[in-house]
Design a protein around this motif. Sequence first.
Motif, mmCIF file in Angstrom:
data_model
loop_
_atom_site.group_PDB
_atom_site.id
_atom_site.type_symbol
_atom_site.label_atom_id
_atom_site.label_comp_id
_atom_site.label_asym_id
_atom_site.label_seq_id
_atom_site.Cartn_x
_atom_site.Cartn_y
_atom_site.Cartn_z
ATOM 1 N N ALA A 1 7.476 8.599 1.389
ATOM 2 C CA ALA A 1 6.396 7.718 0.963
ATOM 3 C C ALA A 1 5.121 8.012 1.745
ATOM 4 O O ALA A 1 5.154 8.496 2.883
ATOM 5 N N THR A 2 3.988 7.713 1.121
ATOM 6 C CA THR A 2 2.683 7.831 1.777
ATOM 7 C C THR A 2 1.898 6.559 1.513
ATOM 8 O O THR A 2 2.339 5.677 0.769
ATOM 9 N N ARG A 3 0.721 6.466 2.092
ATOM 10 C CA ARG A 3 -0.182 5.362 1.759
ATOM 11 C C ARG A 3 -0.744 5.577 0.360
ATOM 12 O O ARG A 3 -1.003 6.706 -0.055
ATOM 13 N N PHE B 1 5.289 16.124 -10.084
ATOM 14 C CA PHE B 1 5.301 15.155 -8.998
ATOM 15 C C PHE B 1 4.979 13.776 -9.582
ATOM 16 O O PHE B 1 3.915 13.565 -10.160
ATOM 17 N N LEU B 2 5.920 12.863 -9.435
ATOM 18 C CA LEU B 2 5.754 11.494 -9.910
ATOM 19 C C LEU B 2 5.421 10.599 -8.724
ATOM 20 O O LEU B 2 6.033 10.714 -7.657
ATOM 21 N N GLU B 3 4.468 9.692 -8.927
ATOM 22 C CA GLU B 3 4.019 8.832 -7.835
ATOM 23 C C GLU B 3 3.639 7.470 -8.385
ATOM 24 O O GLU B 3 3.024 7.375 -9.454
ATOM 25 N N SER B 4 3.993 6.422 -7.653
ATOM 26 C CA SER B 4 3.612 5.076 -8.055
ATOM 27 C C SER B 4 3.517 4.202 -6.814
ATOM 28 O O SER B 4 4.176 4.471 -5.798
ATOM 29 N N SER B 5 2.702 3.176 -6.884
ATOM 30 C CA SER B 5 2.494 2.333 -5.701
ATOM 31 C C SER B 5 2.484 0.863 -6.099
ATOM 32 O O SER B 5 2.520 0.515 -7.285
ATOM 33 N N GLY B 6 2.407 0.000 -5.101
ATOM 34 C CA GLY B 6 2.382 -1.434 -5.333
ATOM 35 C C GLY B 6 3.778 -2.029 -5.404
ATOM 36 O O GLY B 6 4.793 -1.345 -5.223
ATOM 37 N N ASP C 1 -3.612 5.116 -0.642
ATOM 38 C CA ASP C 1 -4.956 5.694 -0.632
ATOM 39 C C ASP C 1 -4.927 7.191 -0.310
ATOM 40 O O ASP C 1 -5.969 7.809 -0.150
ATOM 41 N N GLY C 2 -3.727 7.777 -0.191
ATOM 42 C CA GLY C 2 -3.591 9.207 0.073
ATOM 43 C C GLY C 2 -3.384 9.550 1.525
ATOM 44 O O GLY C 2 -3.111 10.696 1.872
ATOM 45 N N ALA C 3 -3.496 8.564 2.434
ATOM 46 C CA ALA C 3 -3.293 8.852 3.849
ATOM 47 C C ALA C 3 -1.815 9.023 4.140
ATOM 48 O O ALA C 3 -0.960 8.517 3.430
ATOM 49 N N GLY C 4 -1.490 9.709 5.203
ATOM 50 C CA GLY C 4 -0.117 9.918 5.610
ATOM 51 C C GLY C 4 0.416 8.760 6.411
ATOM 52 O O GLY C 4 -0.221 7.701 6.543
ATOM 53 N N ARG C 5 1.579 8.946 6.993
ATOM 54 C CA ARG C 5 2.205 7.866 7.746
ATOM 55 C C ARG C 5 1.393 7.461 8.969
ATOM 56 O O ARG C 5 1.531 6.353 9.457
ATOM 57 N N ASP C 6 0.572 8.368 9.513
ATOM 58 C CA ASP C 6 -0.193 8.016 10.684
ATOM 59 C C ASP C 6 -1.496 7.292 10.319
ATOM 60 O O ASP C 6 -2.316 6.998 11.172
ATOM 61 N N GLY C 7 -1.711 7.084 8.983
ATOM 62 C CA GLY C 7 -2.867 6.306 8.555
ATOM 63 C C GLY C 7 -4.121 7.113 8.343
ATOM 64 O O GLY C 7 -5.156 6.580 7.965
ATOM 65 N N ARG C 8 -4.077 8.418 8.560
ATOM 66 C CA ARG C 8 -5.286 9.226 8.431
ATOM 67 C C ARG C 8 -5.445 9.734 7.016
ATOM 68 O O ARG C 8 -4.466 9.972 6.332
ATOM 69 N N CYS D 1 0.818 -1.215 0.000
ATOM 70 C CA CYS D 1 0.000 0.000 0.000
ATOM 71 C C CYS D 1 0.856 1.272 0.000
ATOM 72 O O CYS D 1 0.323 2.381 0.089
ATOM 73 N N THR D 2 2.164 1.106 -0.094
ATOM 74 C CA THR D 2 3.065 2.258 -0.096
ATOM 75 C C THR D 2 3.054 2.950 -1.458
ATOM 76 O O THR D 2 3.096 2.296 -2.500
ATOM 77 N N SER D 3 2.990 4.263 -1.423
ATOM 78 C CA SER D 3 3.105 5.067 -2.643
ATOM 79 C C SER D 3 4.421 5.829 -2.574
ATOM 80 O O SER D 3 4.649 6.633 -1.666
ATOM 81 N N VAL D 4 5.333 5.562 -3.522
ATOM 82 C CA VAL D 4 6.643 6.216 -3.549
ATOM 83 C C VAL D 4 6.549 7.445 -4.450
ATOM 84 O O VAL D 4 5.838 7.451 -5.461
ATOM 85 N N ARG D 5 7.311 8.505 -4.100
ATOM 86 C CA ARG D 5 7.119 9.791 -4.774
ATOM 87 C C ARG D 5 8.453 10.494 -5.006
ATOM 88 O O ARG D 5 9.412 10.308 -4.256
ATOM 89 N N ALA D 6 8.491 11.315 -6.023
ATOM 90 C CA ALA D 6 9.646 12.172 -6.301
ATOM 91 C C ALA D 6 9.140 13.424 -7.012
ATOM 92 O O ALA D 6 8.099 13.403 -7.682
ATOM 93 N N ARG D 7 9.888 14.510 -6.864
ATOM 94 C CA ARG D 7 9.530 15.759 -7.530
ATOM 95 C C ARG D 7 10.618 16.148 -8.518
ATOM 96 O O ARG D 7 11.801 16.156 -8.175
#
Length: 241
Positions: A230-232, A191-196, A234-241, A130-136
């Motif tokens: 990284a974020t979730r 902003f590039l983002e990918s998950s899975g 589903d768009g949530a942050g590290r705290d899951g919200r 469920c991790t979404s990795v990101r770079a700018r």
Amino acid sequence: MGGISTEGPRDEGRTGAVELTGRLVCGDLDEAAAVRRHLPEHVALTRADPGCLRFAVEPTEDPLVWTVSELFVDRAAFDTHQARVRSSPWSEATSGVARDYVVETVGDDAVIPCFRPTAHWLEDWPFEECTSVRARATVTGPAADRAVEDFLAPLTQVRDDSVADGVRVHYWGGFRTETARRADEDGWDIFLESSGQDGFSSLQGAADDLAETLRSTPGDVRLAWRELPATRADGAGRDGR
């Protein structure tokens, strides 16, 4: 910056872009306060210097240390910048701060570099699948608009009437791209983002495609990368919200 360490190599006989990398190392909190006070103006003036392709001074976990990365189109532009800085308020205020720099002549790949993630970024996998990795990617220069348009052209676009061009998010082959005009109107942030499970490789592929597109764009275009946490997915942050 305010001065060059004599311990770093200076390959003045070569031609090409000139890159400086290294650290500002303050001796105490007073020196660190002087850096923080004068740095915004110094950054703004340097980025406006003729021939400046990249200039970044970033804080580290150590409050006395900053990383420095700058790139100039050639040796003449770099030397002109250094001459201006020597008589600037920044130089006077930070004259006691240690500089640990390396200056070298580099090729075209330094102006439009590939994304080369650090080990920390590659290990930032807090939510597993469920991790979404990101770079700018920051794209600047007179040809930036054309370059960004060429990169986005084959992607699937999602309409958004709240932004000027009506498009904010693009998708292609497992990655998501969001674009934003920079606040100073000088280029774009992509902003590039990918998950899975394939998130890292998918984002790396997108980054390679972006660099290749920029290199094939006629005119002056520049590229700088920044890793994002990284974020979730589903768009949530590290705290899951």
